[in-house]
Design a protein around this motif. Structure first.
Motif, PDB file in Angstrom:
ATOM      1  N   ASN A 140      34.143  64.224  39.639  1.00 14.11           N
ATOM      2  CA  ASN A 140      34.997  63.141  39.392  1.00 14.11           C
ATOM      3  C   ASN A 140      34.898  61.941  40.447  1.00 14.11           C
ATOM      4  O   ASN A 140      35.429  60.752  40.588  1.00 14.11           O
ATOM      5  CB  ASN A 140      36.460  63.659  40.017  1.00 14.11           C
ATOM      6  CG  ASN A 140      37.272  64.089  38.776  1.00 14.11           C
ATOM      7  OD1 ASN A 140      36.747  64.476  37.460  1.00 14.11           O
ATOM      8  ND2 ASN A 140      38.588  64.325  38.894  1.00 14.11           N
TER       9      ASN A 140
ATOM     10  N   GLY B 266      39.607  66.938  35.316  1.00 13.39           N
ATOM     11  CA  GLY B 266      38.034  66.573  35.445  1.00 13.39           C
ATOM     12  C   GLY B 266      37.263  67.655  36.101  1.00 13.39           C
ATOM     13  O   GLY B 266      37.455  69.030  35.766  1.00 13.39           O
TER      14      GLY B 266
ATOM     15  N   ARG C 298      41.035  55.867  44.960  1.00 13.93           N
ATOM     16  CA  ARG C 298      41.323  57.248  45.447  1.00 13.93           C
ATOM     17  C   ARG C 298      42.206  57.212  46.652  1.00 13.93           C
ATOM     18  O   ARG C 298      42.165  56.326  47.328  1.00 13.93           O
ATOM     19  CB  ARG C 298      39.908  58.012  45.770  1.00 13.93           C
ATOM     20  CG  ARG C 298      38.964  58.128  44.702  1.00 13.93           C
ATOM     21  CD  ARG C 298      37.582  58.506  44.862  1.00 13.93           C
ATOM     22  NE  ARG C 298      37.791  60.048  45.371  1.00 13.93           N
ATOM     23  CZ  ARG C 298      36.465  60.842  45.801  1.00 13.93           C
ATOM     24  NH1 ARG C 298      35.639  59.997  45.769  1.00 13.93           N
ATOM     25  NH2 ARG C 298      36.777  61.862  46.126  1.00 13.93           N
TER      26      ARG C 298
ATOM     27  N   ASP D 195      42.793  55.535  37.737  1.00 12.62           N
ATOM     28  CA  ASP D 195      42.131  54.673  37.078  1.00 12.62           C
ATOM     29  C   ASP D 195      43.517  53.737  36.194  1.00 12.62           C
ATOM     30  O   ASP D 195      43.721  54.364  35.218  1.00 12.62           O
ATOM     31  CB  ASP D 195      41.382  55.033  35.936  1.00 12.62           C
ATOM     32  CG  ASP D 195      40.246  54.273  35.224  1.00 12.62           C
ATOM     33  OD1 ASP D 195      40.643  52.999  35.312  1.00 12.62           O
ATOM     34  OD2 ASP D 195      39.539  54.534  34.477  1.00 12.62           O
TER      35      ASP D 195
ATOM     36  N   GLY E  54      44.961  56.537  33.945  1.00  7.20           N
ATOM     37  CA  GLY E  54      44.171  57.478  34.335  1.00  7.20           C
ATOM     38  C   GLY E  54      44.552  58.130  35.556  1.00  7.20           C
ATOM     39  O   GLY E  54      44.659  57.464  36.771  1.00  7.20           O
TER      40      GLY E  54
ATOM     41  N   ASP F 124      43.871  61.820  38.023  1.00 10.52           N
ATOM     42  CA  ASP F 124      43.508  63.249  38.090  1.00 10.52           C
ATOM     43  C   ASP F 124      43.990  63.791  39.810  1.00 10.52           C
ATOM     44  O   ASP F 124      44.004  62.977  40.491  1.00 10.52           O
ATOM     45  CB  ASP F 124      41.994  63.314  38.064  1.00 10.52           C
ATOM     46  CG  ASP F 124      41.676  64.818  37.259  1.00 10.52           C
ATOM     47  OD1 ASP F 124      40.492  64.763  36.916  1.00 10.52           O
ATOM     48  OD2 ASP F 124      42.390  65.513  37.614  1.00 10.52           O
TER      49      ASP F 124
ATOM     50  N   PHE G 160      43.039  60.664  42.144  1.00 11.83           N
ATOM     51  CA  PHE G 160      42.106  59.610  41.509  1.00 11.83           C
ATOM     52  C   PHE G 160      42.868  58.833  40.614  1.00 11.83           C
ATOM     53  O   PHE G 160      43.835  59.286  39.697  1.00 11.83           O
ATOM     54  CB  PHE G 160      41.270  60.433  40.899  1.00 11.83           C
ATOM     55  CG  PHE G 160      40.358  61.347  41.474  1.00 11.83           C
ATOM     56  CD1 PHE G 160      40.787  62.550  41.555  1.00 11.83           C
ATOM     57  CD2 PHE G 160      38.956  60.925  42.003  1.00 11.83           C
ATOM     58  CE1 PHE G 160      39.927  63.508  42.232  1.00 11.83           C
ATOM     59  CE2 PHE G 160      38.213  61.981  42.537  1.00 11.83           C
ATOM     60  CZ  PHE G 160      38.788  62.969  42.695  1.00 11.83           C
TER      61      PHE G 160
ATOM     62  N   PHE H 235      38.903  61.864  34.010  1.00 11.97           N
ATOM     63  CA  PHE H 235      40.369  61.940  34.673  1.00 11.97           C
ATOM     64  C   PHE H 235      41.227  62.234  33.701  1.00 11.97           C
ATOM     65  O   PHE H 235      40.976  61.862  32.261  1.00 11.97           O
ATOM     66  CB  PHE H 235      40.581  60.578  35.220  1.00 11.97           C
ATOM     67  CG  PHE H 235      39.809  60.061  36.584  1.00 11.97           C
ATOM     68  CD1 PHE H 235      40.329  58.753  37.052  1.00 11.97           C
ATOM     69  CD2 PHE H 235      39.111  60.887  37.083  1.00 11.97           C
ATOM     70  CE1 PHE H 235      39.436  58.564  37.981  1.00 11.97           C
ATOM     71  CE2 PHE H 235      38.183  60.469  37.956  1.00 11.97           C
ATOM     72  CZ  PHE H 235      38.450  59.261  38.548  1.00 11.97           C
TER      73      PHE H 235
ATOM     74  N   ARG I 298      34.578  58.625  36.284  1.00 13.59           N
ATOM     75  CA  ARG I 298      36.034  58.527  35.764  1.00 13.59           C
ATOM     76  C   ARG I 298      36.383  59.025  34.399  1.00 13.59           C
ATOM     77  O   ARG I 298      37.580  58.906  33.999  1.00 13.59           O
ATOM     78  CB  ARG I 298      36.450  56.956  36.126  1.00 13.59           C
ATOM     79  CG  ARG I 298      35.914  56.284  34.801  1.00 13.59           C
ATOM     80  CD  ARG I 298      36.076  54.745  35.218  1.00 13.59           C
ATOM     81  NE  ARG I 298      35.474  53.892  34.451  1.00 13.59           N
ATOM     82  CZ  ARG I 298      36.059  53.282  33.124  1.00 13.59           C
ATOM     83  NH1 ARG I 298      37.426  53.513  33.153  1.00 13.59           N
ATOM     84  NH2 ARG I 298      35.503  52.855  32.358  1.00 13.59           N
TER      85      ARG I 298
END
Lengths: 990, 301
Positions: A977, A973, A893, A875, A950, A952, A873, A984, A981
């Motif tokens: 998730n 997270g 993603r 961000d 960000g 994850d 993930f 994250f 967000r």
């Protein structure tokens, strides 16, 4: 006992244990009762009669003749019982032949503990002479009940018995007491028509009964309340002389008034007693336009209708008609008067069901559809049918095995079944059968059915590449048979977790869209502008997806049942649907260029007047064609906006929406509203000769500082673009705290606090979280968010932000989500299951992920998270839009999966926004697990270089032993998730 | 060193850190260190610490110092104004504003008085010209050690016999304010409250005939009313000018400010003194507590 009863009756005294059932002796004819008749195909509606030749109490009883064995539902107006107390329901009935009647009381109360219906029902068999029946029960929940009697076609066995009823009573206790009506004096309002079109006056009837032995004078006071403004006005006052044991009728005409929705209620006093009059409702609407619209050119607001033909098992009469105190002609006239010009049929109910039309291969029974098409055309309604209904077979409906498909059995027997995760299997009919049916329908109704939607919501039943074949076949046949018909493909839903992207891509890549004139969608996951997935963004995304294949293809919103909210709780959503939900959605759709919009069902335009406390699905207690508050809204929307084209969206401040259109005559018209759930705004229009209207089409005076409501305003005038861009819109709350996010700066833990300026001028603010000593001053540009940072030395989950604009202080509680941090070049261990090591270079993010999972399990091809998979993930703007926990355009993603036990090869997938072709990846398996390496150029994520991001990582695990168990381990997270967000973690440069 | 002193003098800043003669004079028991002066008051005496030099004519000055007076009894006179300083157990800052006459004269002294022995100390004294047009006066309480504020005192009608029977005036934490710090709290304790209770400020500078803005942050324990009074001063036989500014208060901090048109000195003679006082009042009908922060008095035009 008798003497006391006499005294009570003659003095009109209403004692504490009164019978709450209104008109229980039926002296007021059918006031305060509803009668629904599920009639067989072609059957009309038979009203009950009042038999003065036989009765138990008063001068008449109510009689139901039933020569065609309709299923009859006979319901009372709602009354209130005290929860926990014991009551006895009693009534008198008789019949001319044996019949089973289900008798009792129902309540639609919902509590947090249980949302099931409350029923107290018994089976009774009346005899040929009057006999009293009764049973006792204990009232539950909030005590809102009504009586229900049902008979005529139980077990699908027709029974044409004539049945009489009289003297219905509810009394406290476990024994039936001697019958007494609700009061010595009763009065009711009735109205033969509940829709006033244009300037027509509203005819009203007042009926009153004096059960007592003495003459009396009644005083009646009738009040009208307007739904939109809540304004109450006196509608009439009269005195009625009422002789003992008699009934009086009076007619009243309500004068022409405003457009909208109204309730009429009142009080009756006489002989020292008083009682309320049960409210009735009506609507005043615009004159509907004549003619059937050309859907190629004209945008209208449509509705899904089954023409009142019954759905599923409600009536046990296949293809029958549910008569709400009128026949089918009356039913269609009711909807025509609302301004409806487009009916979508063939999804719900039995109308246009394939299995009722093609009764054997190549053998068609057009009698039902001929009638419906004729009915619609006669009422000047365009029709879009859902051809083929739905490609599914409901094999496992909850705990029962029931086949609820509307596909012919010969189609199902020869079809290919597709297993799905839904409570049904997908069906792919044989091509020749589909082809034959499509041609037959289109040629039969050439020029009379405007559009064909090719099945309903195929993306939750069958694969996209398969559905594409059916579009091509049907599209070709329909165009051959009726070149003027519109072929609508798609019906793509986001209900039930349906996913549009890949399905649409399959249609596009296979050129199926070349055989369509429009693409339809059902925006269940993005209903409103303030939805978690905002409606407008969803439309823009759909448009972007379609642009890849067919940029000019019209989009049709062909179904939206939930016009608001986030969940799919029928009861809650229905009860809370307001006219503005409908108006906002329609105006947003046409503002964004959606060609046609439809909602479902048509019964949303009907209200359950007799049971206002009912909180279950409304359909079950509709008794008559009483317009709901949505009804005049539909009329007004069609009056102003049918045939309009969008000009532009005017950019007002966040939380408000404004669109400019040209109406069908080319004149400018605008609509604007407050699109939030709870914020307030005021607006001041600047311009001359402006005509402002409310949602129902009533003229409004233009004043400065008007409240901007969720109900859209309509505006006519000249130079509206200038007027609207110069309109001053001021939020009541100029600023707000958007949220918070932890970060690390120069080795220190920091809390970033987001503040948003809702206004249209810069603002200066001072703020301080309660853990800090010093405040900070910031200047925020209009419609912008700033993030202010404070060092946070201790763990805490919540803080209060004290913020000041120099005039007032506000205190905002803010939750702090715990997130994790990792740094470039550091290895992070996540339990014993996996570890990862990121390396941020100038050009790329290199990741090495080690998963200790030697057991390879099956994986679903289109759902990689169901299987062994690494989910990443990203961000790229984690500290922006802190009030928007769902994905923004900056969230991406990646799914990286090793080979699965069910034969799927190792695979890499990136979501929209990831330039997947630029990513290099490799998976190496060993006896203990697998190691994945990736090199993701920053540009593949839309970034220019390494920066705090960000991030994850979750690793999904499936077992090979077929336990079906699927687990997931997430670094920062949690299992949400995929849509949130905010938890994250953060990846930082070295 | 000399150049600095010269510079300081030219700028109008008189750092009287050195308590020496002839700048200062003292009698009655003041013990002088280089930058501080201490007194143990003997009842029946009036020991004084006096600034002996003259100033510029018709000029506003600010006298600033820290003082310690655990038992109270310390007074300060600036011009015609005499203030009784509130008891402070820790060194507390205080500002006085005064205007010199047309000959540059203004009495400036500290003294003790009373019938009980008291201890007092003053230090870090500075006297500087004050440009009231360019600089606002801030009466805040962040540096007040408490429990009593230094820049406000209870109005005589409130104080009555000097006890807290009617209510208290204290300095309290203001953690719920965006600036944190402290606030001054007017608290009513009486069962039969008067119509209102007021806290009066030390004098603030004013130019007669001009417009000023007075404002501050206010928070009450309940919805109610409060007021800010601008008082030109009472003198027997002269017209008394007062500007009453009432407003609503609530349990949330709100900023209130008012524009004040100050009369000319030809009309209100007291204003020739170049100072007036501010008063914060709480109407006792609904409220029993009023917190006040950051009172500001600023010149407009």
């Amino acid at each position: 006992m008798k003497f006391i009863l006499y005294v009570l009756l003659s003095t009109g005294f209403i004692c504490a244990a009164e019978n709450p059932v209104r008109n229980s002796s039926f002296e007021l004819d059918s006031a305060n009762y509803g009668v629904v008749r599920f009639a067989r195909k072609g059957g009309g509606y038979l009203k009950p009669e009042f038999d003065t030749t036989t009765s138990v109490h008063g001068k008449q009883s109510i009689r139901f003749t039933n020569p065609k064995a309709d299923m009859i539902e006979f319901l009372s107006a709602e009354f209130k019982l005290e929860p926990g107390k014991a009551y006895t329901l009693s009534w008198y009935m008789k019949s001319d032949k044996p019949v089973r009647i289900r008798c009792g009381v129902l309540s639609g109360d919902i509590t947090p503990q249980s949302d099931a219906w409350i029923t107290e029902l018994r089976w009774m068999k009346p005899e040929m002479e009057w006999k009293r029946y009764s049973f006792s029960f204990r009232a539950k929940k909030y005590g809102n009940y009504f009586t229900e009697f049902r008979w005529g076609n139980w077990g699908q066995i027709p029974n044409a018995a004539t049945v009489w009823f009289d003297a219905v009573q509810i009394n406290e206790g476990t024994e039936a007491t001697p019958y007494a009506p609700r009061a010595t004096i009763e009065a009711a309002l009735t109205a033969p028509e509940r829709v006033c079109v244009g300037d027509a006056q509203m005819p009203l009837k007042i009926v009153a009964v004096n059960y007592g032995d003495a003459d009396t004078t009644l005083s009646l006071r009738i009040m009208q309340e307007e739904y939109l403004t809540r304004a109450k006005t006196a509608a009439g006052e009269l005195q009625l002389e009422l002789k003992a044991q008699s009934v009086v009728h009076r007619n009243l005409l309500l004068p022409k008034g405003r457009y909208g929705h109204f309730s009429l209620s009142g009080e009756v006093t006489g002989n020292g007693s008083n009682d309320t009059i049960f409210p009735i409702h009506y609507a005043r609407v615009f004159q509907p336009r004549s003619g059937i619209p050309d859907l190629h050119r004209e945008t209208v607001l449509g509705v899904e209708s089954s023409y009142g033909e019954t759905a599923e098992n409600q009536s046990f009469i296949l293809g029958g008609f549910r008569g709400l105190e009128t026949d089918q002609e009356g039913y269609m006239r009711f909807f025509r008067n609302s301004g409806i010009k487009l009916l979508r049929s063939g999804n719900n109910g039995d109308a246009f069901s394939w299995n009722l039309i093609e009764t054997a291969p190549g053998v068609f029974d057009w009698s039902g559809t001929d009638r419906l098409v004729e009915l619609a055309n006669r009422n000047e309604l365009a029709i879009m049918i859902v051809l083929g209904n739905m490609f599914y077979v409901r094999d496992n409906y909850r705990t029962q095995k029931r086949d609820l498909t509307r596909l012919p059995s010969f189609v199902i027997q020869n079809a290919r079944k597709i297993a799905t995760k839904m409570p049904w299997d997908g069906i792919l009919p044989p091509y020749e059968m589909w082809k034959r049916y499509a041609y037959a329908m289109a040629s039969r109704y050439k020029g009379r059915i405007a559009a064909y939607e090719l099945t309903n919501e195929p993306n939750i039943c069958v694969p996209g590449k398969d559905y594409a074949d059916y579009i091509k076949i049907a599209g070709k046949e329909i165009r051959r048979a009726d070149p003027g018909a519109i072929v609508v493909g798609g019906g793509i839903t986001s209900d039930f977790g349906g996913i549009a992207g890949e399905f649409l891509s399959a249609l596009g890549e296979s050129n199926a869209l070349d055989f369509c004139d429009a693409l339809s969608f059902h925006p269940y996951a993005s209903r409103q502008e303030n939805s978690v997935n905002p409606a407008r963004e969803s439309l823009l995304q759909l448009r972007r997806m379609l642009t890849k294949f067919k940029p000019e293809m019209p989009l049709w919103n062909s179904e939206l049942y939930y016009l608001w909210g986030e969940n799919s709780d029928n009861k809650q959503v229905e009860a809370g649907t307001r006219p503005y939900h409908l108006a906002q959605r329609f105006l947003l759709d046409i503002g964004e260029g959606i060609k046609q919009t439809m909602y479902l069902p048509d019964t949303a335009l009907i209200m359950h007047e007799l049971s206002p406390s009912w909180r279950q699905v409304a359909n079950f207690v509709l008794t008559g064609l009483i317009p709901s508050p949505l009804y005049p809204a539909h009329s007004s929307l069609m009056h102003f906006f049918a045939g309009s084209t969008p000009v532009e969206r005017i950019n007002w401040i966040r939380g408000t929406t404004c669109y400019l259109f040209r109406d069908r005559d080319g004149q400018e018209i605008a609509a604007f509203w407050n699109n939030t759930k709870d914020k307030k705004f005021k607006f001041t229009l600047k311009g001359e000769k402006l005509c402002l209207y409310d949602i129902y089409g009533n003229s409004l005076a233009v004043k400065p500082g008007m409240l901007l409501t969720q109900e859209p305003y309509f505006l006519r005038g000249h130079n509206l673009r200038r007027v609207l861009t110069e309109t001053s819109v001021t939020p009541e709350q100029i600023y707000s705290i958007t949220g918070s996010r932890l970060s690390i700066s120069e080795g220190k833990r920091m809390l970033g606090i987001g503040v948003y300026n809702h206004g249209n001028v810069p603002i200066n603010l001072k703020l301080r979280p309660d853990f800090a000593k010093i405040s900070q001053e910031i200047t925020i540009k209009p419609q912008s968010e700033n993030v202010v940072y404070y060092a946070l030395s201790e763990e805490c989950q919540q803080t209060k932000i004290i913020i000041s604009d120099g005039k007032e202080l506000q205190s905002w509680p803010v939750s702090i989500n715990a997130v994790k941090f990792c740094r470039s070049h550091e290895t992070t261990q996540v339990g014993n299951f996996f570890n990862f090591r990121p390396v941020m270079t100038e050009d790329a993010l290199d990741l090495t992920i080690r998963v200790n999972d030697a057991d390879r399990g099956p994986r679903e091809k289109d759902s990689p998270w169901i299987g062994d998979t690494i989910e990443l993930f990203f961000d790229t703007q984690p500290e922006s839009r802190l009030d928007h926990p769902t994905y923004t355009r900056n969230v991406h993603r990646i799914f990286l999966s090793p080979a699965s036990s069910n034969g799927l090869a190792a695979t890499f997938q990136g979501t929209n926004g990831v330039n997947s072709t630029a990513v290099r990846w490799k998976i190496t398996e060993d006896s203990e697990g697998y190691t994945a390496t990736l090199s993701i150029p920053w540009s593949a994520l839309g970034m220019s270089g390494p920066t705090q991001i960000g991030f994850d990582i979750a690793v999904d695990n499936a077992d090979s032993l077929g336990s079906g168990k699927h687990t997931q381990k997430v670094w920062s997270g949690n299992e949400f998730n995929y849509k949130n967000r905010m938890r994250f973690g953060t990846l930082m440069p070295k | 060193m000399r150049p600095i002193i010269t510079l300081l003098l030219l700028s109008g800043f008189l750092q009287a850190g050195e308590l020496t003669k002839p700048d200062w004079n003292w009698y009655g028991g003041w013990q002088i260190n280089s930058d501080s002066a201490r007194i143990t008051h003997t009842p029946g005496t009036w020991p004084k610490l006096i600034y002996a030099r003259s100033f510029k004519a018709d000029t506003v000055y600010r006298l600033r110092f820290l003082y310690l007076a655990p038992e109270g009894g310390l007074f300060c006179r600036t011009g015609k104004y005499t203030a009784k300083l509130s008891p402070q157990k820790e060194f507390a800052p205080v500002d006085f504003y005064f205007k010199t006459d047309n000959q540059g004269k203004a009495e400036l002294c500290c003294f003790t008085s009373g019938e009980s022995p008291v201890h007092a100390e003053v230090k870090d004294i500075s006297i500087e010209e004050f440009d009231g047009k360019a600089n606002a006066v801030h009466l805040d309480f962040n540096r007040d050690p408490g429990p009593l504020p230094t820049s406000f005192y209870r109005h005589v009608r409130w104080e009555r016999d000097g006890s807290d029977k009617l209510g208290t005036l204290t300095v309290v934490p203001a953690d719920d304010h965006v600036d944190g710090g402290k606030a001054m709290r007017l608290k009513l304790l009486a069962q039969n409250p008067p119509k209102r209770i007021n806290a009066v400020s030390l004098p603030v500078p004013v130019i007669p005939g001009r417009r000023y803005r007075v404002g501050g942050w206010f928070k009450a324990d309940r919805d109610g009313k409060a007021q800010v009074i601008v008082d030109g001063g009472w003198e027997k036989g002269l017209e008394h000018w007062v500007s009453f500014n009432n407003f609503t208060v609530s349990p949330s901090w709100q900023h209130r400010s008012f524009e004040i048109e100050v009369p000319k000195e030809e009309k209100i003679a007291q204003l020739k003194s170049g100072v007036l006082t501010l008063s914060i009042g709480m109407f006792c009908e609904n409220c029993s507590e009023l917190d006040v922060k950051e009172i500001t008095w600023s010149y407009i035009r």
